[in-house]
Structures are given as structure tokens and as C-alpha cells.
Design an enzyme around this catalytic site. Structure first.
Site, PDB file in Angstrom:
ATOM      1  N   SER A  23     -18.439 -17.248  -0.465  1.00 59.17           N
ATOM      2  CA  SER A  23     -17.490 -18.135   0.270  1.00 59.17           C
ATOM      3  C   SER A  23     -16.273 -18.099  -0.484  1.00 59.17           C
ATOM      4  O   SER A  23     -15.251 -18.121   0.057  1.00 59.17           O
ATOM      5  CB  SER A  23     -18.079 -19.653   0.105  1.00 59.17           C
ATOM      6  OG  SER A  23     -19.272 -19.394   0.550  1.00 59.17           O
ATOM      7  N   ASP A  49     -20.842  -9.517   4.493  1.00 60.42           N
ATOM      8  CA  ASP A  49     -19.868 -10.145   5.387  1.00 60.42           C
ATOM      9  C   ASP A  49     -18.832 -10.295   4.769  1.00 60.42           C
ATOM     10  O   ASP A  49     -17.811 -10.021   5.542  1.00 60.42           O
ATOM     11  CB  ASP A  49     -20.366 -11.865   4.902  1.00 60.42           C
ATOM     12  CG  ASP A  49     -21.502 -12.432   6.089  1.00 60.42           C
ATOM     13  OD1 ASP A  49     -22.064 -11.439   6.856  1.00 60.42           O
ATOM     14  OD2 ASP A  49     -21.598 -13.522   5.990  1.00 60.42           O
ATOM     15  N   ASN A  91     -22.931 -10.944  12.703  1.00 58.61           N
ATOM     16  CA  ASN A  91     -23.376 -12.515  12.488  1.00 58.61           C
ATOM     17  C   ASN A  91     -22.660 -13.156  11.464  1.00 58.61           C
ATOM     18  O   ASN A  91     -23.329 -14.039  10.922  1.00 58.61           O
ATOM     19  CB  ASN A  91     -24.771 -12.577  12.784  1.00 58.61           C
ATOM     20  CG  ASN A  91     -25.390 -13.955  12.914  1.00 58.61           C
ATOM     21  OD1 ASN A  91     -24.473 -14.711  13.319  1.00 58.61           O
ATOM     22  ND2 ASN A  91     -26.283 -14.137  12.618  1.00 58.61           N
ATOM     23  N   SER A 165     -17.523 -26.818   9.228  1.00 61.97           N
ATOM     24  CA  SER A 165     -16.254 -27.102   8.662  1.00 61.97           C
ATOM     25  C   SER A 165     -15.383 -25.820   8.444  1.00 61.97           C
ATOM     26  O   SER A 165     -14.271 -25.843   8.272  1.00 61.97           O
ATOM     27  CB  SER A 165     -16.768 -27.688   7.211  1.00 61.97           C
ATOM     28  OG  SER A 165     -17.143 -26.458   6.385  1.00 61.97           O
ATOM     29  N   ASP A 308     -26.587 -24.496   2.854  1.00 59.74           N
ATOM     30  CA  ASP A 308     -27.225 -23.278   2.525  1.00 59.74           C
ATOM     31  C   ASP A 308     -28.252 -23.187   1.588  1.00 59.74           C
ATOM     32  O   ASP A 308     -28.911 -22.496   1.488  1.00 59.74           O
ATOM     33  CB  ASP A 308     -26.112 -22.515   2.001  1.00 59.74           C
ATOM     34  CG  ASP A 308     -25.164 -21.834   3.057  1.00 59.74           C
ATOM     35  OD1 ASP A 308     -25.466 -21.883   4.125  1.00 59.74           O
ATOM     36  OD2 ASP A 308     -24.121 -21.194   2.830  1.00 59.74           O
ATOM     37  N   GLU A 336     -26.857 -18.529  10.793  1.00 57.09           N
ATOM     38  CA  GLU A 336     -27.645 -17.302  11.003  1.00 57.09           C
ATOM     39  C   GLU A 336     -28.911 -17.570  12.059  1.00 57.09           C
ATOM     40  O   GLU A 336     -28.891 -16.541  12.741  1.00 57.09           O
ATOM     41  CB  GLU A 336     -27.738 -16.434   9.905  1.00 57.09           C
ATOM     42  CG  GLU A 336     -26.381 -15.761   9.119  1.00 57.09           C
ATOM     43  CD  GLU A 336     -25.899 -16.996   8.144  1.00 57.09           C
ATOM     44  OE1 GLU A 336     -24.867 -16.450   7.408  1.00 57.09           O
ATOM     45  OE2 GLU A 336     -26.109 -18.332   8.494  1.00 57.09           O
ATOM     46  N   HIS A 379     -30.664 -14.160   6.110  1.00 59.96           N
ATOM     47  CA  HIS A 379     -30.797 -14.034   4.599  1.00 59.96           C
ATOM     48  C   HIS A 379     -31.162 -15.211   3.717  1.00 59.96           C
ATOM     49  O   HIS A 379     -32.133 -14.837   3.002  1.00 59.96           O
ATOM     50  CB  HIS A 379     -29.253 -13.256   4.078  1.00 59.96           C
ATOM     51  CG  HIS A 379     -28.138 -14.243   4.299  1.00 59.96           C
ATOM     52  ND1 HIS A 379     -27.187 -14.471   3.145  1.00 59.96           N
ATOM     53  CD2 HIS A 379     -27.810 -15.112   5.419  1.00 59.96           C
ATOM     54  CE1 HIS A 379     -26.360 -15.711   3.794  1.00 59.96           C
ATOM     55  NE2 HIS A 379     -26.724 -15.988   5.061  1.00 59.96           N
ATOM     56  N   ARG A 380     -30.697 -16.302   4.086  1.00 65.81           N
ATOM     57  CA  ARG A 380     -31.220 -17.521   3.153  1.00 65.81           C
ATOM     58  C   ARG A 380     -32.935 -17.783   3.256  1.00 65.81           C
ATOM     59  O   ARG A 380     -33.282 -18.153   2.466  1.00 65.81           O
ATOM     60  CB  ARG A 380     -30.313 -18.423   3.447  1.00 65.81           C
ATOM     61  CG  ARG A 380     -28.822 -18.025   3.308  1.00 65.81           C
ATOM     62  CD  ARG A 380     -28.040 -19.544   2.583  1.00 65.81           C
ATOM     63  NE  ARG A 380     -26.575 -18.822   2.425  1.00 65.81           N
ATOM     64  CZ  ARG A 380     -26.199 -18.090   1.280  1.00 65.81           C
ATOM     65  NH1 ARG A 380     -26.966 -17.789   0.394  1.00 65.81           N
ATOM     66  NH2 ARG A 380     -25.134 -17.769   1.110  1.00 65.81           N
ATOM     67  N   LYS A 405     -26.616  -9.538   3.743  1.00 68.07           N
ATOM     68  CA  LYS A 405     -25.489 -10.245   4.172  1.00 68.07           C
ATOM     69  C   LYS A 405     -24.816 -10.987   3.104  1.00 68.07           C
ATOM     70  O   LYS A 405     -23.423 -11.122   3.224  1.00 68.07           O
ATOM     71  CB  LYS A 405     -26.026 -10.966   5.224  1.00 68.07           C
ATOM     72  CG  LYS A 405     -24.903 -11.948   6.021  1.00 68.07           C
ATOM     73  CD  LYS A 405     -25.644 -12.737   6.955  1.00 68.07           C
ATOM     74  CE  LYS A 405     -24.677 -13.204   8.252  1.00 68.07           C
ATOM     75  NZ  LYS A 405     -23.505 -14.116   7.722  1.00 68.07           N
TER      76      LYS A 405
END
Length: 427
Positions: A23, A49, A91, A165, A308, A336, A379-380, A405
Site C-alpha cells: 500500500s 501488484d 486484478n 476508499s 485486509d 480480489e 492472495h489474502r 500478488k
């Protein structure tokens, strides 16, 4: 392709290094691209990403190159150029949304192309806001978005950001180069609000301020210019969470390097939830340490600001002695994957008592067994399911490579954690 997770029959004990925050890296890349001069981003995220973000910047005329452990960004001082070919974004929601506003500054036509899931993820609210600011943009099927840039006029705009956001962060970062001041009025709730605060802090690090008006709108004055800066990226708090969760579930002790309880990353707030669940957390000179006590309690928590971290807390909650209710997370359906539906569906395969509502996840602890868990290319989910596999035999995870990712070396580091803990037990 599936990957089996080997249970860890003893407490985990290790010092772990995780990648730099994805992030923070992508926000810093955006601001550095618009800055004058050469910026240095140290310990940048190695994620897919981020690679997509770098490629997009290169296609828009911003040179980003690696040097030792850093990224060097040759900023264009607000000038970007429409690319000849479509920019692939996969994605990567952050990449797509940030680059749309960046493309609004590039005279000509910019095309961004996502994958099948991106076609289902929200963008319309961002495109509507850009239209009000003078930029024509349209969305086609299969995650394709076309922006006709060079026309960011500025002015006042009302933004609906209830689904992400990132719409607000994207507009804020591009706004200094509009033809007039930009004032953004929010219509409705703002999920993940701390991520917007992160955006504002990164912008300020590069020399641009965001004002709060009397009616709580956000204003970016024209004429501000980002300045090239040197920034060291913190360890990714979201990635650290999986290793903290391992200690919570298995017992033991995990130290994550280069992380602070005062981090600007919202997901560091999950450590307070781990404490409420019965773990011991403390900050040390080298990072943050979590000790699992062997006893876990269920909690009630509003995780609107830290979506997340929801799969991570959900994985730990399976082993608590009392129920857990995670509220305020309707926006998880636009990640995702539809994470609320996916967590309910997959955790039930293990015998878990899990129920998803419109904006909450409710978990009642029950005996668990093994199973094959789909990840939906998320991924999470994959990394959170791996935590469950450290405790429950027979867990197999479909498409394990999706972790690239955000955390390409996750599986190697999870294996190393297991091996280090085993070696310490023998000694």
C-alpha cells in the site's frame, strides 16, 4: 495446482522479515512519478501488484528502475504521456484506480486492461467523479477502461466511495495538477478511512498538502508540486499478520522486523485485536513481537478500517473458545474476491460454523477437519488458510501461487518458519 500445508505440532519461534508495504509502495510510486527529480524508494514491495504499477508508469512515460534494494523513480513534474498500447493491470485494484487518475493528466487516449475479476470490481464512482472534473472516461467489458486525458479541469465534485476508499486516494494524488483547485465532498460512508490518511501522509512526504474544509470536504490547491524524496518503506503489516497469527494459533513467539505499533499502516491495528484474543504484543528495538499464550478468546470487532486483516482474524477465531463477530465489512465483497462469501463457503468445508451477513462475519468455534480450500485467486485467502493448516491436518490450498500478488516469498518463509521452530525444539 494444490499445496498441502504441514501442521506444526509445536510452538513457533522465529524472527521474520516480510516485504515492504504494498500500500505504501504504490502510493509512493504515484507521488514520485508526479514529482520533479529523482526519488528513491527503499525496501519497496516486490509484489505482482507493484510490478504492474511500475509497468504502467513506464508506459505513461515515467522511468522506474531498480538499483540494489531500492526503486529509482524519474518523476515527470506532473507530465505524463498517453501510451501506444493498453496497460495491463490484472486484478490489481489499487493499480487500476491510481493509474486511471494519472491517465487523466496524459493528453490523448489511455487504455487499461484488467482480468475477468476486475470487470466485476467497482470503478464507476471514480469515473463519474472524473467526469465532473472534466475528464471523459468509459468502462468496457473484461475490465477494460479508456481514459481521454489532458483535461483535468478541477472544481468541486461529489464522490461516492462506499465501495472503495481507493477512489478518493486516486483523486487526491492527481489533483495538484488540475487546472484549478479540487474540492471533494464525500457522499455516504468511507470504508478503510485510515488508508486515505496514509495517502495524505505520503503526499505530504513528497511536498503536497490536503486541506479539510469547514464542511468536512477535502481540498487540494492547484499549483502545488510534488518534490522528489527519499522514502524507506515499512514492512507490510498485512503480510506480517499471517506470521503473528501462526504464533496465536500454534503458541510460541514471532518477531517481525522493521515494524512499529505506531505504523501508519491501518492493518497494524490487528495487533490490538490479537491482544484482545489473548496474545501478548510488545514493541522492541528491532520490530514487533507477538507471543501466543495457548488460550484464545472470541471477540466482537468493527473492522471497517482494516478489511485486509479480516481473513487473518477469521482464521485465528476458528480456534477461540468463544464466538467472534467481525462487523462493518460490507466492502469485502468488492475485493480480489467476494471475501465474505468465500470465507463462509470455504471455512464451512472444514466443519466450521461460519455465517456471513450483508456486512459481518460470525464464527462459532467447532471441531475442525481437513479439506481442499479454493482461493478464488485471492492472495489474502490463500495465506490465511495456510495459518489454519499449521494447526489442522489435511489442509490443501488451490492455486497457492496467487500469493505473489502481495507476498511472492510467502511459502518459502512459511516453510522456513516451520523448520526453524522444529530445529529450536530439538535443541
Amino acid at each position: 495446482m494444490k499445496r498441502s500445508v504441514q501442521p506444526c505440532p509445536h510452538p513457533v519461534n522465529a524472527v521474520v522479515s516480510v516485504p515492504g508495504s504494498k500500500s505504501l509502495t504504490n502510493r509512493a510510486l504515484m507521488c514520485a512519478a508526479l514529482a520533479r527529480g529523482e526519488a528513491i524508494l527503499r525496501r519497496a514491495s516486490p509484489s505482482t501488484d507493484t510490478a504492474l504499477m511500475i509497468n504502467g508508469l513506464n508506459q505513461l512515460g515515467i522511468l522506474v528502475r531498480g538499483k540494489e534494494d531500492a526503486l529509482i523513480v524519474s518523476g515527470g513534474g506532473g507530465k505524463v504521456y498517453a501510451p501506444k498500447f493498453p496497460i495491463p493491470v490484472g486484478n490489481a485494484g489499487t493499480t487500476m484506480r491510481f493509474l486511471i487518475s494519472l491517465a487523466a493528466l496524459a493528453p490523448g487516449k489511455t487504455v487499461l486492461e484488467g482480468d475477468e475479476r476486475m470487470a466485476e470490481r467497482p470503478l464507476e464512482e471514480l469515473l463519474e467523479a472524473l467526469a465532473a472534473l472534466g475528464v471523459r472516461a468509459s468502462r468496457e467489458g473484461w475490465g477494460r477502461c479508456t481514459v481521454y486525458g489532458g483535461t483535468l479541469a478541477g472544481g468541486s465534485v461529489t464522490l461516492r466511495a462506499a465501495k472503495s476508499s481507493q477512489f478518493l486516494s486516486s483523486l487526491l494524488m492527481a489533483s495538484p495538477y488540475a487546472a484549478s483547485d479540487v474540492t471533494i465532498v464525500l457522499d455516504g460512508p468511507l470504508p478503510s478511512a485510515p488508508y486515505v490518511e496514509m495517502t495524505k501522509r505520503v503526499m505530504m512526504h513528497f511536498g503536497v498538502g490536503v486541506e479539510q474544509t469547514m464542511n468536512s470536504a477535502l481540498k487540494v490547491r492547484k499549483g502545488q508540486c510534488y518534490r522528489a524524496a527519499d522514502l524507506t518503506i515499512e514492512s507490510d503489516a498485512s503480510s506480517a499478520g499471517y506470521f503473528f497469527a501462526a504464533a496465536a494459533v500454534c503458541g510460541g513467539d514471532i518477531l517481525v522486523r522493521d515494524l512499529s505499533l505506531h505504523s501508519q499502516q491501518p492493518d497494524v491495528q490487528m495487533l490490538a485485536l490479537f491482544q484482545r484474543m489473548g496474545c501478548v504484543v510488545r514493541e522492541e528495538a528491532g520490530g514487533v513481537r507477538l507471543t501466543g499464550t495457548g488460550v484464545l478468546n472470541g471477540i466482537e470487532a468493527d473492522m471497517n478500517a482494516t478489511p485486509d486483516a479480516v481473513p487473518t482474524i477469521a482464521a485465528v477465531a476458528l480456534f477461540a473458545s468463544t464466538p467472534t463477530r467481525i462487523a462493518g465489512v460490507a466492502h469485502l465483497r468488492y475485493k480480489e474476491s467476494d471475501r465474505l462469501a468465500a470465507l463462509e463457503r470455504e471455512l464451512r468445508k472444514l466443519g466450521a460454523d461460519v455465517r456471513a451477513t450483508d456486512d459481518a462475519l460470525i464464527i462459532h468455534p467447532t471441531p475442525l477437519h481437513g479439506g481442499v480450500l479454493e482461493t478464488y485467486n485471492d492472495h489474502r485467502l490463500a495465506m490465511s488458510f495456510a495459518v489454519i493448516g499449521l494447526k489442522i491436518p489435511g489442509i490443501e490450498i488451490v492455486n497457492p501461487s496467487c500469493v505473489s500478488k502481495s507476498f511472492p516469498t510467502f511459502w518459502d518463509q512459511l516453510t522456513a518458519l516451520y523448520l526453524r521452530s522444529s530445529a529450536q525444539l530439538k535443541t
